[in-house]
Design a protein around this motif. Structure first.
Motif, mmCIF file in Angstrom:
data_model
loop_
_atom_site.group_PDB
_atom_site.id
_atom_site.type_symbol
_atom_site.label_atom_id
_atom_site.label_comp_id
_atom_site.label_asym_id
_atom_site.label_seq_id
_atom_site.Cartn_x
_atom_site.Cartn_y
_atom_site.Cartn_z
ATOM 1 N N ALA A 13 -2.563 8.306 -0.981
ATOM 2 C CA ALA A 13 -1.878 8.126 -2.380
ATOM 3 C C ALA A 13 -0.530 7.189 -2.414
ATOM 4 O O ALA A 13 -0.132 6.684 -3.323
ATOM 5 N N HIS A 14 0.134 7.018 -0.867
ATOM 6 C CA HIS A 14 1.180 6.395 -1.169
ATOM 7 C C HIS A 14 1.228 4.920 -0.262
ATOM 8 O O HIS A 14 1.949 4.627 0.389
ATOM 9 N N ALA A 15 -0.216 4.383 -0.548
ATOM 10 C CA ALA A 15 -0.274 3.112 0.077
ATOM 11 C C ALA A 15 0.581 2.113 -0.208
ATOM 12 O O ALA A 15 0.887 1.173 0.707
ATOM 13 N N ALA A 16 1.123 2.018 -1.464
ATOM 14 C CA ALA A 16 2.082 0.988 -1.939
ATOM 15 C C ALA A 16 3.629 1.059 -1.063
ATOM 16 O O ALA A 16 4.116 -0.147 -1.056
ATOM 17 N N VAL A 17 3.975 2.195 -0.617
ATOM 18 C CA VAL A 17 5.245 2.161 0.349
ATOM 19 C C VAL A 17 4.851 2.362 1.640
ATOM 20 O O VAL A 17 5.796 2.184 2.382
ATOM 21 N N ILE A 18 3.740 2.405 2.251
ATOM 22 C CA ILE A 18 3.360 2.610 3.671
ATOM 23 C C ILE A 18 3.361 1.106 4.197
ATOM 24 O O ILE A 18 2.571 0.255 3.742
ATOM 25 N N VAL A 19 3.934 0.813 5.426
ATOM 26 C CA VAL A 19 3.691 -0.103 6.068
ATOM 27 C C VAL A 19 2.539 -0.148 7.014
ATOM 28 O O VAL A 19 2.271 0.621 7.745
ATOM 29 N N PRO A 20 1.579 -1.021 6.522
ATOM 30 C CA PRO A 20 0.174 -1.127 7.245
ATOM 31 C C PRO A 20 0.404 -1.312 8.678
ATOM 32 O O PRO A 20 1.247 -2.253 9.283
ATOM 33 N N PRO A 21 -0.506 -0.657 9.574
ATOM 34 C CA PRO A 21 -0.556 -0.951 10.956
ATOM 35 C C PRO A 21 -0.707 -2.611 11.292
ATOM 36 O O PRO A 21 -0.385 -2.803 12.216
#
Length: 716
Positions: A13-21
């Motif tokens: 749900a918080h994909a917009a604020v998470i730094v992708p690996p």
């Protein structure tokens, strides 16, 4: 589950604020063999060597670099946590953010400063920052952003873990973090509004009017050369300085917030008795945008001068006053490029805690301050005793900040604006602190342990601040039921029953609980209730936590008893007893009032003109009825405002020039500083009505309330 391994991860749900690996690139370790090293030396120019040394210095201690992929939908978040703030809260918050986010975007400020992390992420677009700590932590991060000159500068949100948290209050983040879900905090940072915050330079030089031998006492520079909240000198800085000096000498004696507050109170009282700041006005010169304020400062004998950038000061007080009460000045803003200059006497400083304000002196863009003796000063809470100096205050820049927005809904089932109903019928249940802590992670057991209070009927877009008022009214009606055999309005009918309801009155410290989270209930800070809607925390039930509730026998409604209903005033049914009690007050019939009240009439009802019973009683000037309502009604009636004129009962009595009623209201604790919709206090209303003696009496009572022995604790 093997067939799921190849599926791409959506990051939740918080994909917009998470730094992708995929943004995190591992840095290869340099080769150590002598042969490889010699080959590299032959092929590398001196310029390349210097460049490599710079790169290695930038990535020192980092086995990875960040290579972002730009996306307009993403708002990557950097989280800085100061574990030293808020007791053990900082450590828990750090662990929670590590769990919800990529651990590479969460940083512990006790291990390293924010500079390296900001350097690492400086090329990430749409970056946002969350500072978890006190106002000092926020100032530290803003100073590093200035130093790095990032363009554009990432906006900074605040999760308040400190004690004062004045900047956090200004930006709607509240006075302190309780246990709100991290998931909601991430949504609030992502959806928050970006606003500007003025930042001010403090340039210190020696006082050119004094010889060098008189400049030796005190330190020669301020602890900070930039401030975001306020800069002050005099009494408040002296108390803060004493606290800091004592804590540095004996840190083991300052290991709890309660002891710290007790020391502050003792230091303030000692300084009050010694009058160490009484001569401040004789040793300062203040020039604002070319206007010399020194004569006014000396005339009013101020013992504290504050240069204020944000509306909040000293843990939530508002020294500039209410937004509608500015007279010759513009409303205060934190982004207008102006600083507010305010003077305080001991009396006005004490009055801050009960809604008062200081003397407004100026709104300016530049200040020149000269001091002629060592004077205690503080910059955003950092104190010192500065030697005689000339201080120039000027605008430095504006920082981007994240202001918490008012959210209509946060739950998927309720997030359609079209589905908001006109009216909601919600059951109210209270929970004790013992049950809340015992069944913390068991929502069903906590639900079973709750005690029902009754049912609210409110508008679908009602916020929690308004809902609190209706719950207090519900509790008031419940108390009148439990006091004896009463006849009251219920859900389906009127009923009479003997004294069987042993309901405890809610303590002033009760708070709302958010019941929408999947894992547990979370407390909502009272200072943030205006930011939450009822539908945001519940669908059909509201749970409230009362930390002072005593667990004895079930204090709720006995089995089989119908539910007590409280509706909003706009649509509530008025019972015959309520109608009778209103008519009794308007007619000035004390006996009929007593009879109607004993038969179940409510003292909280309002007439068709939106005035309370106390308003009507003060308007008619019947002192006996005023006294009866004060003795039997809730305390919130005292300062309840007429929804049309903004007048309190004391305003009404002052307009009628009724000194006896005014005396009753003031003795009961009515506010003498509350203003109506035209910005007039009760004293000014009495003066306007042509009664200068009454105005003088109210003015004298105001001074007595501030410095009298019965308010000594507030004054301290």
């Amino acid at each position: 589950m093997l067939h799921h391994i190849e599926e791409p991860c959506s990051l939740g749900a918080h994909a917009a604020v998470i730094v992708p690996p995929t943004w995190i690139i591992k840095v290869k370790k340099p080769q150590n063999s002598l042969k490889a090293s010699n080959r590299k030396k032959k092929r590398t120019s001196l310029k390349r060597k210097a460049s490599k040394r710079g790169t290695e210095h930038e990535n020192k201690g980092r086995p990875f670099v960040i290579k972002p992929i730009s996306s307009p939908l993403m708002k990557p978040l950097l989280v800085f946590v100061n574990p030293k703030s808020g007791g053990n809260q900082g450590t828990k918050v750090l662990q929670m953010f590590m769990w919800y986010l990529n651990p590479r975007q969460v940083f512990d400020l006790s291990q390293e400063g924010p500079k390296d992390a900001l350097e690492l992420y400086r090329k990430v677009p749409n970056l946002r920052i969350l500072a978890c700590g006190g106002d000092g932590t926020v100032g530290w991060i803003l100073s590093i952003l200035d130093e790095l000159q990032l363009s554009p500068q990432p906006p900074v949100g605040v999760l308040p873990l400190g004690t004062g948290n004045d900047l956090a209050r200004t930006l709607n983040w509240g006075g302190g973090y309780t246990d709100e879900p991290v998931s909601k905090i991430l949504c609030q940072v992502e959806d928050g509004t970006i606003v500007q915050l003025d930042r001010w330079n403090l340039h210190v030089e020696r006082n050119p009017d004094l010889p060098p031998e008189e400049l030796e006492d005190g330190v020669c520079k301020l602890p900070l050369n930039v401030f975001n909240n306020y800069f002050s000198l005099g009494f408040d800085a002296h108390v803060t300085l004493e606290f800091h000096e004592s804590r540095e000498a004996n840190p083991e004696k300052f290991n709890s917030r309660f002891r710290n507050k007790m020391f502050y109170a003792g230091a303030a009282f000692s300084d009050f008795l010694q009058r160490s700041s009484r001569d401040l006005s004789k040793h300062v010169k203040v020039v604002c945008d070319g206007t010399d304020l020194t004569p006014k400062i000396q005339e009013l004998k101020f013992q504290c001068i504050v240069f204020l950038n944000i509306p909040r000061y000293c843990a939530g007080t508002m020294p500039w006053g209410n937004p509608g009460d500015h007279h010759d000045f513009e409303p205060q803003r934190h982004d207008d490029g102006y600083i507010e200059v305010i003077g305080f006497t001991m009396a006005s400083l004490a009055a801050l805690q009960v809604g008062g304000h200081g003397e407004r002196l100026h709104q300016c863009r530049e200040v020149v301050l000269l001091t002629y003796k060592p004077i205690p000063m503080q910059v955003d809470g950092e104190p010192c005793r500065l030697a005689p100096a000339m201080i120039r205050i000027s605008l430095r820049n504006q920082a981007n900040m994240v202001q918490k927005s008012k959210r209509r809904t946060s739950m998927p089932l309720l997030n359609d604006p079209q589905s908001v109903p006109d009216r909601l019928r919600i059951r109210v249940n209270k929970i004790s602190l013992q049950d809340y802590e015992g069944f913390h992670y068991d929502k069903e057991k906590l639900r079973e342990a709750s005690i029902p209070l009754g049912i609210l009927v409110v508008r679908g877009d009602c916020d929690l601040e308004t809902c609190r008022m209706y719950i207090d009214r519900l509790q008031e009606d419940l108390q009148s039921v439990s006091s004896g055999s009463q006849r009251v309005h219920y859900q389906d009918h009127e009923t009479s029953f003997p004294r069987a309801l042993s309901a405890q009155r809610l303590s002033p410290r009760w708070c709302f609980l958010d019941a929408t989270s999947a894992d547990r209930f979370y407390r909502i800070d009272r200072s943030q209730e205006h930011l939450h809607f009822v539908m945001e925390i519940s669908q059909d039930e509201i749970f409230i936590l009362d930390p002072d509730m005593v667990l004895s026998q079930q204090a709720g409604t006995p089995p089989g008893m119908p539910d007590l209903v409280v509706e909003q005033a706009s649509g509530s049914p008025v019972s015959s007893e309520d109608h009778a009690i209103l008519q009794a007050v308007i007619a000035g019939d004390l006996m009929k009032l007593i009879e109607s009240y004993k038969n179940g009439g409510s003292l909280l009802i309002q007439g068709p003109d939106h005035c309370s019973l106390l308003h009507h009683a003060a308007k008619t000037g019947n002192g006996e009825i005023v006294k009866y309502i004060l003795d039997h009604g809730p305390s919130e009636l005292l300062d309840m405002a007429d929804s049309e004129t903004g007048e309190t009962a004391l305003h009404k009595a002052a307009c009628q020039r009724n000194r006896a009623v005014c005396q009753l209201l003031v003795d009961a604790g009515a506010s003498l500083r509350k203003t109506d919709s035209k910005g007039k206090t009760p004293q000014e209303r009495a003066q306007q009505a042509g009664d200068p003696d009454l105005a003088a009496y109210l003015e004298s009572r105001q001074n007595y309330k501030i410095i009298g022995h019965e308010d000594l604790e507030t004054a301290v």
